[in-house]
Scaffold this motif. Sequence first.
Motif, PDB file in Angstrom:
ATOM      1  N   THR A 197       5.577   7.235   9.184  1.00  0.00           N
ATOM      2  CA  THR A 197       4.737   7.540   8.289  1.00  0.00           C
ATOM      3  C   THR A 197       5.014   6.221   6.905  1.00  0.00           C
ATOM      4  O   THR A 197       4.222   6.471   6.121  1.00  0.00           O
ATOM      5  N   SER A 198       6.139   5.928   7.150  1.00  0.00           N
ATOM      6  CA  SER A 198       6.605   5.611   5.476  1.00  0.00           C
ATOM      7  C   SER A 198       6.272   4.183   5.553  1.00  0.00           C
ATOM      8  O   SER A 198       6.227   3.292   4.574  1.00  0.00           O
ATOM      9  N   PHE A 199       6.099   3.193   6.777  1.00  0.00           N
ATOM     10  CA  PHE A 199       6.121   2.245   7.551  1.00  0.00           C
ATOM     11  C   PHE A 199       4.239   2.126   6.942  1.00  0.00           C
ATOM     12  O   PHE A 199       4.218   1.379   6.831  1.00  0.00           O
ATOM     13  N   GLU A 200       4.066   3.597   7.975  1.00  0.00           N
ATOM     14  CA  GLU A 200       2.389   3.300   7.090  1.00  0.00           C
ATOM     15  C   GLU A 200       2.292   2.992   5.230  1.00  0.00           C
ATOM     16  O   GLU A 200       1.105   1.994   5.460  1.00  0.00           O
ATOM     17  N   LEU A 201       2.489   4.059   4.518  1.00  0.00           N
ATOM     18  CA  LEU A 201       2.652   4.085   3.525  1.00  0.00           C
ATOM     19  C   LEU A 201       2.344   2.444   2.813  1.00  0.00           C
ATOM     20  O   LEU A 201       2.484   2.093   1.591  1.00  0.00           O
ATOM     21  N   ALA A 202       4.035   2.112   3.710  1.00  0.00           N
ATOM     22  CA  ALA A 202       4.507   0.643   2.633  1.00  0.00           C
ATOM     23  C   ALA A 202       3.759  -0.309   2.792  1.00  0.00           C
ATOM     24  O   ALA A 202       3.855  -0.868   2.474  1.00  0.00           O
ATOM     25  N   GLY A 203       3.306  -0.074   3.711  1.00  0.00           N
ATOM     26  CA  GLY A 203       1.744  -1.605   4.816  1.00  0.00           C
ATOM     27  C   GLY A 203       0.548  -1.554   3.768  1.00  0.00           C
ATOM     28  O   GLY A 203       0.045  -2.398   2.411  1.00  0.00           O
ATOM     29  N   LYS A 204       0.275  -0.113   3.458  1.00  0.00           N
ATOM     30  CA  LYS A 204      -0.894   0.238   2.615  1.00  0.00           C
ATOM     31  C   LYS A 204      -0.505   0.004   1.364  1.00  0.00           C
ATOM     32  O   LYS A 204      -1.617  -0.297   0.198  1.00  0.00           O
ATOM     33  N   ARG A 205       0.144   0.145   0.135  1.00  0.00           N
ATOM     34  CA  ARG A 205       0.724   0.473  -0.905  1.00  0.00           C
ATOM     35  C   ARG A 205       0.737  -1.107  -0.821  1.00  0.00           C
ATOM     36  O   ARG A 205       0.311  -1.564  -2.301  1.00  0.00           O
ATOM     37  N   LEU A 206       1.341  -1.803   0.003  1.00  0.00           N
ATOM     38  CA  LEU A 206       1.476  -3.357  -0.628  1.00  0.00           C
ATOM     39  C   LEU A 206       0.243  -3.690  -0.283  1.00  0.00           C
ATOM     40  O   LEU A 206       0.024  -5.518  -0.414  1.00  0.00           O
ATOM     41  N   GLY A 207      -0.812  -3.164  -0.120  1.00  0.00           N
ATOM     42  CA  GLY A 207      -2.717  -3.940   0.001  1.00  0.00           C
ATOM     43  C   GLY A 207      -2.422  -4.341   1.792  1.00  0.00           C
ATOM     44  O   GLY A 207      -3.548  -5.481   1.311  1.00  0.00           O
ATOM     45  N   GLY A 208      -2.265  -4.270   2.001  1.00  0.00           N
ATOM     46  CA  GLY A 208      -1.747  -5.038   4.009  1.00  0.00           C
ATOM     47  C   GLY A 208      -3.020  -4.229   4.605  1.00  0.00           C
ATOM     48  O   GLY A 208      -3.286  -2.924   4.157  1.00  0.00           O
ATOM     49  N   ASP A 209      -3.355  -4.656   5.824  1.00  0.00           N
ATOM     50  CA  ASP A 209      -4.035  -3.327   7.332  1.00  0.00           C
ATOM     51  C   ASP A 209      -3.171  -2.662   8.206  1.00  0.00           C
ATOM     52  O   ASP A 209      -2.828  -3.728   8.409  1.00  0.00           O
ATOM     53  N   VAL A 210      -3.101  -1.615   8.398  1.00  0.00           N
ATOM     54  CA  VAL A 210      -2.333  -0.774   8.912  1.00  0.00           C
ATOM     55  C   VAL A 210      -2.957  -0.302   9.998  1.00  0.00           C
ATOM     56  O   VAL A 210      -3.967   0.452  10.053  1.00  0.00           O
ATOM     57  N   ILE A 211      -2.609  -0.384  11.059  1.00  0.00           N
ATOM     58  CA  ILE A 211      -3.221   0.223  12.462  1.00  0.00           C
ATOM     59  C   ILE A 211      -1.686   0.919  13.126  1.00  0.00           C
ATOM     60  O   ILE A 211      -0.921   0.285  13.509  1.00  0.00           O
ATOM     61  N   ASN A 212      -2.365   2.176  13.675  1.00  0.00           N
ATOM     62  CA  ASN A 212      -1.030   3.148  14.048  1.00  0.00           C
ATOM     63  C   ASN A 212      -0.879   3.280  15.730  1.00  0.00           C
ATOM     64  O   ASN A 212      -2.546   3.440  16.258  1.00  0.00           O
ATOM     65  N   MET A 213      -0.681   2.724  15.988  1.00  0.00           N
ATOM     66  CA  MET A 213      -0.385   2.874  17.982  1.00  0.00           C
ATOM     67  C   MET A 213       0.841   3.798  18.163  1.00  0.00           C
ATOM     68  O   MET A 213       1.687   3.603  17.941  1.00  0.00           O
ATOM     69  N   SER A 214       0.792   4.587  19.000  1.00  0.00           N
ATOM     70  CA  SER A 214       1.634   5.743  19.880  1.00  0.00           C
ATOM     71  C   SER A 214       1.305   5.801  20.749  1.00  0.00           C
ATOM     72  O   SER A 214       0.417   5.635  22.023  1.00  0.00           O
ATOM     73  N   LEU A 215       2.323   6.003  21.780  1.00  0.00           N
ATOM     74  CA  LEU A 215       2.024   6.327  22.834  1.00  0.00           C
ATOM     75  C   LEU A 215       1.036   7.125  23.668  1.00  0.00           C
ATOM     76  O   LEU A 215       0.272   6.709  24.650  1.00  0.00           O
ATOM     77  N   SER A 216       1.409   8.130  23.289  1.00  0.00           N
ATOM     78  CA  SER A 216      -0.305   9.076  23.855  1.00  0.00           C
ATOM     79  C   SER A 216      -1.374   8.727  23.663  1.00  0.00           C
ATOM     80  O   SER A 216      -2.060   8.977  24.531  1.00  0.00           O
ATOM     81  N   THR A 217      -1.984   7.696  22.932  1.00  0.00           N
ATOM     82  CA  THR A 217      -3.499   7.220  22.850  1.00  0.00           C
ATOM     83  C   THR A 217      -3.579   5.154  23.328  1.00  0.00           C
ATOM     84  O   THR A 217      -4.007   4.680  22.983  1.00  0.00           O
TER      85      THR A 217
END
Length: 323
Positions: free
Chosen positions: A69-89
């Motif tokens: 979550t914090s990497f996602e927020l960090a990327g978004k707060r800096l204006g980047g595009d963030v994609i999350n991939m997890s094992l289950s999907t």
Amino acid sequence: MCDGSSDRPFFPHRHLLGIEGLSPDEITVLLDRSENYVEQNRRIDKKKSLLRGRTIINLFFEHSTRTRTSFELAGKRLGGDVINMSLSTSSIKKGETLIDTAMTLNAMHPDVLVVRHQSSGAVKLLSEKVNCAVINAGDGSHEHPTQALLDALTIRRRRGTLQGLQVAICGDITHSRVARSNIHLLLAMGARVRLIAPATLIPPGIEHLGAEVFHEMAAGLKNCDIVMMLRLQQERMHGGFFPSIREYFTHFGLDYPKLANAKSDALIMHPGPMNRGVEIDAEVADDFGRSVIREQVEMGVAVRMACLEILTENLDRPELRTN
Ligand code: NCD
């Protein structure tokens, strides 16, 4: 260390794979840059556009709440595009290997891959196959560099320095990547480190890194400035490392009587997830005069913003070391 073209200190690495081998100056660059983001994250308008046009992929092969979550927020707060991939999907479930997954993602031109994997060394291996920057978000029981940085930032903001502090790291040292990254960072920055655990949860030879080993909380916590508790990583244990949870808590769980051995203003830390009543008593964990566990989570976002900012700046420096 300064960049040739300006006086701004810089971090001479393409990836952040671990703390081991980083110099005190390099660690300080990361902490100083993180500090800039703490205030920004407390404002209503948290957004910057530094990472506009950059793509960050979070690739997590193990569960995570705080780190992902914090990497996602960090990327978004800096204006980047963030994609999350997890094992289950992801196609990992269909048998694709780590490297095939990495090569597939690499073909989509991400700028940063943030990777968590259950095998020690897997993130470094992956970093050798891709063109983007790679951040290790935890590899097996090896390293978790951004956790050690956020712990260091939390301590530095409370105590002003890491130099000379006596830090106790208590619990499952054997299976903990958090412990390993913290040992490297704290010793590099001039703190003294004690490791407190039953003999079965201390890896043989760890004292060669420069930490002192204790098998008893009262002696180990004596006069400590910082008490860092660790979760028992039962998912990495094969066999019996301790007789029972109740016995573990009696001897190694942090409660007020054991804490009384540390300095009266000692800070209590835990990287989370916490198992109340196993490694830490609920009341001690919630003692907000001394427990900085929530602050650690807050600092995590700032540290990850700094790491993303620095590594994307470095993408324009092809000469950088890849370790
Ligand atoms: C740690 C981890 O995943 O290594 N958690 C975290 O990132 N905050 C510690 C743990 O799982 O116990």
